[in-house]
Design a protein around this motif. Structure first.
Motif, PDB file in Angstrom:
ATOM      1  N   PHE A  32       0.832  -1.197   0.000  1.00  0.00           N
ATOM      2  CA  PHE A  32       0.000   0.000   0.000  1.00  0.00           C
ATOM      3  C   PHE A  32       0.872   1.255   0.000  1.00  0.00           C
ATOM      4  N   LYS A  47      -6.760  -0.540  -1.637  1.00  0.00           N
ATOM      5  CA  LYS A  47      -7.754  -0.959  -0.652  1.00  0.00           C
ATOM      6  C   LYS A  47      -9.124  -0.904  -1.317  1.00  0.00           C
ATOM      7  N   THR A  74      -7.574  -8.085  -1.514  1.00  0.00           N
ATOM      8  CA  THR A  74      -6.127  -7.838  -1.397  1.00  0.00           C
ATOM      9  C   THR A  74      -5.353  -9.090  -1.779  1.00  0.00           C
TER      10      THR A  74
END
Length: 377
Positions: A32, A47, A74
Protein backbone atom coordinates in the motif's frame (compact mmCIF):
# COMPACT_ATOMS: atom_id res chain seq x y z
CA UNK A 1 21.53 -8.24 -3.87
CA UNK A 2 17.90 -8.69 -4.92
CA UNK A 3 15.66 -7.06 -2.28
CA UNK A 4 11.87 -6.92 -1.85
CA UNK A 5 10.47 -4.32 0.56
CA UNK A 6 6.87 -4.97 1.61
CA UNK A 7 4.72 -1.95 2.51
CA UNK A 8 5.41 1.70 3.21
CA UNK A 9 5.18 3.96 6.28
CA UNK A 10 6.09 7.63 6.02
CA UNK A 11 8.58 7.05 3.19
CA UNK A 12 10.87 4.75 5.19
CA UNK A 13 11.09 2.04 2.53
CA UNK A 14 11.40 4.56 -0.32
CA UNK A 15 14.40 6.20 1.35
CA UNK A 16 15.93 2.80 2.08
CA UNK A 17 15.38 1.80 -1.54
CA UNK A 18 17.19 4.93 -2.76
CA UNK A 19 20.16 4.18 -0.51
CA UNK A 20 20.34 0.53 -1.53
CA UNK A 21 20.14 1.42 -5.22
CA UNK A 22 23.01 3.88 -4.80
CA UNK A 23 25.02 0.96 -3.40
CA UNK A 24 24.24 -1.10 -6.51
CA UNK A 25 21.38 -3.34 -5.35
CA UNK A 26 18.10 -4.18 -7.08
CA UNK A 27 15.12 -3.13 -4.96
CA UNK A 28 11.35 -3.50 -5.43
CA UNK A 29 8.59 -2.10 -3.18
CA UNK A 30 5.27 -3.92 -3.03
CA UNK A 31 2.26 -2.89 -0.94
CA UNK A 32 0.00 0.00 0.00
CA UNK A 33 1.02 3.64 -0.51
CA UNK A 34 0.42 4.71 3.12
CA UNK A 35 -3.04 6.16 2.62
CA UNK A 36 -3.42 9.78 1.54
CA UNK A 37 0.38 10.23 1.59
CA UNK A 38 0.46 8.30 -1.70
CA UNK A 39 4.13 7.27 -1.69
CA UNK A 40 5.65 5.62 -4.79
CA UNK A 41 5.29 1.81 -4.88
CA UNK A 42 6.49 -0.46 -7.71
CA UNK A 43 3.61 -2.92 -7.26
CA UNK A 44 0.79 -1.03 -5.52
CA UNK A 45 -2.13 -2.67 -3.72
CA UNK A 46 -5.44 -0.83 -3.64
CA UNK A 47 -7.75 -0.96 -0.65
CA UNK A 48 -11.11 -2.09 -1.99
CA UNK A 49 -14.57 -1.94 -0.44
CA UNK A 50 -13.07 0.36 2.18
CA UNK A 51 -15.36 3.38 2.02
CA UNK A 52 -18.91 4.49 1.30
CA UNK A 53 -21.74 2.08 0.53
CA UNK A 54 -19.45 -0.86 -0.31
CA UNK A 55 -17.86 -0.63 3.12
CA UNK A 56 -21.29 -0.89 4.75
CA UNK A 57 -22.01 -4.00 2.70
CA UNK A 58 -18.59 -5.43 3.65
CA UNK A 59 -19.24 -4.85 7.35
CA UNK A 60 -22.67 -6.46 7.07
CA UNK A 61 -21.29 -9.55 5.33
CA UNK A 62 -18.51 -9.83 7.91
CA UNK A 63 -20.99 -9.67 10.80
CA UNK A 64 -23.14 -12.35 9.21
CA UNK A 65 -20.45 -14.73 7.92
CA UNK A 66 -17.08 -13.66 9.30
CA UNK A 67 -15.79 -13.27 5.72
CA UNK A 68 -13.74 -10.12 5.02
CA UNK A 69 -14.15 -9.07 1.39
CA UNK A 70 -11.35 -6.46 1.55
CA UNK A 71 -8.88 -9.11 2.73
CA UNK A 72 -9.96 -11.44 -0.05
CA UNK A 73 -9.59 -8.71 -2.71
CA UNK A 74 -6.13 -7.84 -1.40
CA UNK A 75 -5.17 -11.50 -1.62
CA UNK A 76 -6.40 -11.64 -5.23
CA UNK A 77 -4.22 -8.63 -6.11
CA UNK A 78 -1.24 -10.41 -4.58
CA UNK A 79 -2.07 -13.69 -6.32
CA UNK A 80 -2.28 -11.96 -9.70
CA UNK A 81 1.34 -10.77 -9.40
CA UNK A 82 2.77 -13.44 -7.09
CA UNK A 83 5.41 -14.57 -9.60
CA UNK A 84 6.98 -11.10 -9.26
CA UNK A 85 7.71 -11.77 -5.58
CA UNK A 86 9.93 -14.85 -5.70
CA UNK A 87 13.67 -15.60 -5.52
CA UNK A 88 14.66 -12.48 -3.57
CA UNK A 89 17.75 -12.62 -1.37
CA UNK A 90 15.96 -10.51 1.26
CA UNK A 91 12.32 -9.66 1.91
CA UNK A 92 11.51 -7.07 4.57
CA UNK A 93 8.02 -6.63 6.04
CA UNK A 94 7.08 -3.13 7.20
CA UNK A 95 4.79 -4.58 9.88
CA UNK A 96 3.23 -7.79 11.23
CA UNK A 97 0.08 -6.85 9.32
CA UNK A 98 1.66 -5.38 6.18
CA UNK A 99 -1.28 -6.33 3.95
CA UNK A 100 -4.03 -5.27 6.41
CA UNK A 101 -5.74 -8.63 5.91
CA UNK A 102 -7.41 -10.84 8.46
CA UNK A 103 -5.45 -13.82 9.77
CA UNK A 104 -6.41 -16.29 7.02
CA UNK A 105 -5.43 -14.25 3.95
CA UNK A 106 -2.47 -12.50 5.60
CA UNK A 107 -1.03 -15.91 6.48
CA UNK A 108 -1.59 -17.23 2.95
CA UNK A 109 0.38 -14.32 1.46
CA UNK A 110 3.17 -14.65 4.03
CA UNK A 111 3.42 -18.42 3.54
CA UNK A 112 4.13 -17.84 -0.14
CA UNK A 113 6.77 -15.20 0.62
CA UNK A 114 8.49 -17.37 3.24
CA UNK A 115 8.51 -20.38 0.95
CA UNK A 116 9.75 -18.66 -2.21
CA UNK A 117 12.46 -16.30 -0.93
CA UNK A 118 15.75 -16.78 0.91
CA UNK A 119 15.41 -14.63 4.03
CA UNK A 120 12.57 -12.55 5.48
CA UNK A 121 13.01 -9.81 8.07
CA UNK A 122 10.43 -7.84 10.04
CA UNK A 123 10.54 -4.13 10.84
CA UNK A 124 9.06 -2.76 14.05
CA UNK A 125 8.21 0.81 13.12
CA UNK A 126 4.54 0.99 14.08
CA UNK A 127 1.99 -0.79 16.21
CA UNK A 128 2.35 -4.57 16.33
CA UNK A 129 1.61 -7.39 18.78
CA UNK A 130 4.63 -6.85 21.06
CA UNK A 131 4.60 -3.04 21.18
CA UNK A 132 0.85 -2.94 21.93
CA UNK A 133 1.25 -5.65 24.58
CA UNK A 134 4.13 -3.76 26.19
CA UNK A 135 2.21 -0.46 26.17
CA UNK A 136 -0.83 -1.94 27.92
CA UNK A 137 1.40 -3.67 30.46
CA UNK A 138 3.24 -0.35 31.08
CA UNK A 139 0.53 2.34 30.80
CA UNK A 140 2.72 4.97 32.47
CA UNK A 141 5.14 5.14 29.54
CA UNK A 142 4.66 7.53 26.62
CA UNK A 143 2.65 5.73 23.94
CA UNK A 144 -0.49 6.14 21.85
CA UNK A 145 -2.23 3.89 24.41
CA UNK A 146 -2.40 6.82 26.84
CA UNK A 147 -5.11 8.89 25.07
CA UNK A 148 -7.14 5.69 24.67
CA UNK A 149 -6.90 4.92 28.38
CA UNK A 150 -7.96 8.50 29.10
CA UNK A 151 -11.16 7.90 27.14
CA UNK A 152 -10.34 10.25 24.25
CA UNK A 153 -10.57 7.47 21.66
CA UNK A 154 -13.38 4.91 21.57
CA UNK A 155 -12.94 1.23 20.73
CA UNK A 156 -14.27 1.64 17.20
CA UNK A 157 -11.72 4.33 16.32
CA UNK A 158 -8.92 2.41 18.03
CA UNK A 159 -9.40 -0.88 16.21
CA UNK A 160 -6.18 -0.56 14.21
CA UNK A 161 -4.37 -0.81 17.58
CA UNK A 162 -6.76 -3.04 19.53
CA UNK A 163 -6.67 -5.67 16.77
CA UNK A 164 -3.16 -6.56 17.95
CA UNK A 165 -4.65 -7.73 21.26
CA UNK A 166 -6.84 -10.33 19.58
CA UNK A 167 -6.08 -14.04 19.51
CA UNK A 168 -5.77 -14.01 15.71
CA UNK A 169 -3.05 -11.33 15.90
CA UNK A 170 -1.16 -13.35 18.49
CA UNK A 171 -1.35 -16.39 16.21
CA UNK A 172 -0.12 -14.36 13.23
CA UNK A 173 2.67 -12.89 15.36
CA UNK A 174 3.81 -16.37 16.43
CA UNK A 175 3.67 -17.63 12.83
CA UNK A 176 5.78 -14.70 11.60
CA UNK A 177 8.34 -15.06 14.40
CA UNK A 178 8.84 -18.73 13.59
CA UNK A 179 9.70 -17.89 9.98
CA UNK A 180 11.64 -14.62 10.01
CA UNK A 181 15.41 -14.32 10.25
CA UNK A 182 15.07 -11.45 12.70
CA UNK A 183 13.37 -8.20 13.68
CA UNK A 184 14.75 -4.65 13.43
CA UNK A 185 13.45 -1.55 15.25
CA UNK A 186 13.42 1.90 13.63
CA UNK A 187 13.54 4.00 16.82
CA UNK A 188 13.46 3.93 20.63
CA UNK A 189 9.68 3.51 20.84
CA UNK A 190 10.03 0.06 19.26
CA UNK A 191 13.49 -0.73 20.62
CA UNK A 192 12.35 -0.57 24.26
CA UNK A 193 9.63 -3.30 24.01
CA UNK A 194 12.01 -5.57 22.05
CA UNK A 195 14.93 -5.60 24.47
CA UNK A 196 15.89 -9.17 25.42
CA UNK A 197 13.80 -10.62 22.59
CA UNK A 198 15.78 -13.51 21.03
CA UNK A 199 14.79 -12.50 17.48
CA UNK A 200 15.74 -8.86 17.97
CA UNK A 201 18.70 -7.70 15.85
CA UNK A 202 18.88 -4.12 17.11
CA UNK A 203 17.85 -0.57 16.26
CA UNK A 204 18.64 0.87 12.83
CA UNK A 205 17.55 4.54 12.65
CA UNK A 206 15.18 5.74 9.95
CA UNK A 207 16.99 6.46 6.66
CA UNK A 208 16.74 10.05 5.45
CA UNK A 209 17.88 11.11 1.97
CA UNK A 210 19.56 14.34 3.06
CA UNK A 211 20.82 14.96 -0.48
CA UNK A 212 17.29 15.92 -1.53
CA UNK A 213 16.53 18.08 1.51
CA UNK A 214 17.60 21.71 1.61
CA UNK A 215 17.81 23.82 4.76
CA UNK A 216 15.75 27.02 4.66
CA UNK A 217 17.81 29.86 6.23
CA UNK A 218 16.23 31.60 9.21
CA UNK A 219 16.47 35.28 10.11
CA UNK A 220 15.63 36.23 13.73
CA UNK A 221 13.96 39.35 12.33
CA UNK A 222 11.24 37.35 10.56
CA UNK A 223 7.79 36.60 11.91
CA UNK A 224 8.06 33.11 13.44
CA UNK A 225 6.01 30.55 11.54
CA UNK A 226 4.64 27.50 13.39
CA UNK A 227 3.35 24.56 11.36
CA UNK A 228 0.89 21.97 12.68
CA UNK A 229 -0.07 19.24 10.19
CA UNK A 230 -2.97 17.09 11.35
CA UNK A 231 -3.99 13.62 10.16
CA UNK A 232 -7.49 13.47 11.65
CA UNK A 233 -7.40 9.68 11.85
CA UNK A 234 -4.52 9.98 14.34
CA UNK A 235 -5.70 13.21 16.00
CA UNK A 236 -5.59 12.06 19.61
CA UNK A 237 -2.89 9.43 19.08
CA UNK A 238 -0.43 12.18 18.14
CA UNK A 239 -1.60 14.57 20.87
CA UNK A 240 -2.94 17.14 18.41
CA UNK A 241 -5.48 18.26 21.01
CA UNK A 242 -2.65 19.49 23.24
CA UNK A 243 -0.96 21.25 20.34
CA UNK A 244 -4.17 23.00 19.25
CA UNK A 245 -4.90 24.28 22.77
CA UNK A 246 -1.32 25.52 23.13
CA UNK A 247 -1.44 27.23 19.73
CA UNK A 248 -4.66 29.08 20.63
CA UNK A 249 -2.87 30.57 23.64
CA UNK A 250 0.24 31.38 21.60
CA UNK A 251 -1.82 33.08 18.88
CA UNK A 252 -3.48 35.30 21.47
CA UNK A 253 -0.22 35.98 23.31
CA UNK A 254 2.03 36.70 20.30
CA UNK A 255 -0.42 37.60 17.56
CA UNK A 256 1.86 40.11 15.81
CA UNK A 257 5.00 37.96 16.12
CA UNK A 258 3.83 34.57 14.87
CA UNK A 259 2.07 32.98 11.92
CA UNK A 260 0.37 29.65 12.60
CA UNK A 261 -0.36 27.21 9.76
CA UNK A 262 -2.67 24.27 10.50
CA UNK A 263 -3.53 21.65 7.85
CA UNK A 264 -5.71 18.55 7.84
CA UNK A 265 -5.33 15.41 5.68
CA UNK A 266 -3.55 16.96 2.72
CA UNK A 267 -1.39 15.06 0.18
CA UNK A 268 2.29 14.63 1.02
CA UNK A 269 3.63 17.02 -1.65
CA UNK A 270 1.24 19.80 -0.65
CA UNK A 271 2.06 19.17 3.00
CA UNK A 272 5.79 19.56 2.30
CA UNK A 273 5.30 22.79 0.34
CA UNK A 274 3.33 24.38 3.17
CA UNK A 275 5.67 23.42 5.97
CA UNK A 276 8.83 24.38 4.05
CA UNK A 277 8.56 28.01 5.14
CA UNK A 278 7.94 27.19 8.82
CA UNK A 279 10.54 27.59 11.57
CA UNK A 280 8.82 25.37 14.14
CA UNK A 281 6.95 22.12 13.44
CA UNK A 282 4.63 20.37 15.91
CA UNK A 283 4.85 16.60 15.40
CA UNK A 284 3.61 14.43 18.29
CA UNK A 285 3.69 14.13 22.09
CA UNK A 286 3.43 10.40 22.89
CA UNK A 287 6.88 9.20 21.81
CA UNK A 288 10.44 8.71 23.04
CA UNK A 289 12.13 9.26 19.69
CA UNK A 290 11.43 10.81 16.28
CA UNK A 291 9.48 9.24 13.47
CA UNK A 292 10.10 9.92 9.81
CA UNK A 293 8.04 13.11 9.61
CA UNK A 294 9.98 14.74 12.45
CA UNK A 295 13.37 13.67 11.07
CA UNK A 296 12.65 15.03 7.62
CA UNK A 297 11.66 18.36 9.17
CA UNK A 298 14.82 18.37 11.31
CA UNK A 299 16.87 17.78 8.17
CA UNK A 300 15.33 20.97 6.80
CA UNK A 301 16.46 22.83 9.91
CA UNK A 302 13.06 23.04 11.59
CA UNK A 303 12.75 23.09 15.37
CA UNK A 304 10.52 20.07 15.91
CA UNK A 305 8.33 19.34 18.92
CA UNK A 306 8.48 15.55 19.11
CA UNK A 307 9.93 12.72 21.21
CA UNK A 308 13.34 13.38 22.76
CA UNK A 309 13.30 11.54 26.08
CA UNK A 310 16.43 10.76 28.11
CA UNK A 311 16.57 7.25 26.60
CA UNK A 312 16.88 8.83 23.15
CA UNK A 313 19.56 11.29 24.31
CA UNK A 314 21.52 8.49 25.98
CA UNK A 315 21.34 6.22 22.92
CA UNK A 316 22.84 8.92 20.67
CA UNK A 317 25.05 10.36 23.42
CA UNK A 318 23.60 13.85 22.96
CA UNK A 319 24.82 16.70 25.17
CA UNK A 320 22.73 19.46 23.54
CA UNK A 321 19.14 19.47 22.30
CA UNK A 322 18.47 18.78 18.62
CA UNK A 323 14.70 19.30 18.99
CA UNK A 324 12.12 19.92 21.72
CA UNK A 325 10.82 17.00 23.78
CA UNK A 326 7.04 17.33 23.45
CA UNK A 327 4.80 16.31 26.36
CA UNK A 328 1.02 15.95 26.79
CA UNK A 329 0.92 19.14 28.85
CA UNK A 330 -0.52 22.38 27.43
CA UNK A 331 1.25 24.68 29.90
CA UNK A 332 4.59 23.01 29.15
CA UNK A 333 4.05 23.37 25.39
CA UNK A 334 3.08 27.05 25.74
CA UNK A 335 6.14 27.69 27.91
CA UNK A 336 8.44 25.94 25.40
CA UNK A 337 6.97 27.79 22.41
CA UNK A 338 7.09 31.11 24.24
CA UNK A 339 10.77 30.65 25.02
CA UNK A 340 11.58 30.14 21.33
CA UNK A 341 9.46 33.10 20.22
CA UNK A 342 11.11 35.39 22.78
CA UNK A 343 14.57 33.99 22.04
CA UNK A 344 14.61 33.52 18.23
CA UNK A 345 18.38 33.04 18.19
CA UNK A 346 17.71 29.71 19.92
CA UNK A 347 15.67 28.62 16.88
CA UNK A 348 18.71 29.18 14.68
CA UNK A 349 20.97 27.24 17.07
CA UNK A 350 18.67 24.20 17.37
CA UNK A 351 18.04 24.33 13.61
CA UNK A 352 21.73 23.82 12.87
CA UNK A 353 22.06 21.03 15.46
CA UNK A 354 18.98 19.28 14.03
CA UNK A 355 20.43 19.18 10.52
CA UNK A 356 23.82 17.98 11.77
CA UNK A 357 22.16 15.24 13.82
CA UNK A 358 20.21 13.87 10.86
CA UNK A 359 23.28 13.99 8.63
CA UNK A 360 25.31 12.07 11.21
CA UNK A 361 22.81 9.50 12.46
CA UNK A 362 20.22 9.07 9.67
CA UNK A 363 22.04 9.42 6.35
CA UNK A 364 20.29 7.05 3.97
CA UNK A 365 23.51 5.62 2.51
CA UNK A 366 25.00 4.80 5.90
CA UNK A 367 21.69 3.40 7.13
CA UNK A 368 21.42 1.21 4.01
CA UNK A 369 24.86 -0.18 4.77
CA UNK A 370 23.72 -1.08 8.27
CA UNK A 371 20.73 -2.98 6.86
CA UNK A 372 23.01 -4.81 4.45
CA UNK A 373 25.34 -5.74 7.30
CA UNK A 374 22.50 -7.34 9.26
CA UNK A 375 20.97 -9.03 6.22
CA UNK A 376 24.36 -10.53 5.32
CA UNK A 377 24.98 -12.02 8.77
Amino acid sequence: MNILLIGEYSRLHNSLKEGLQKLGHHVVIFGFKDGFKDFPVDFPIEKKWDSGFLKKIKVGIFKLTGFNISSYLTYLQFKKNKNQFVNFDVVQLINENSFYCGYHFEKKILEFLFKNNKKVYLLSCGTDYLTVKYSFENPEIKSLIQPYLEGKINNKNFQNVLKFRKKSSRKLHEFIYKNISGIIASDMDYHIPLRNNPKYLGLIPNPINVENIEVQPFSPLEKIIIFHGINTENYFKKGNDYFEKALAIIQNKYNDRVEIITTRNIPYQQYIQLYNKAHILLDQVYCYDQGYNALEAMAKGKVVFTGAEKEFEAFYNLKESVNVNAKPDVNYLVESLSYLIENPEEISIISKRARMFVEKEHDYIQISKRYLSIWNQ
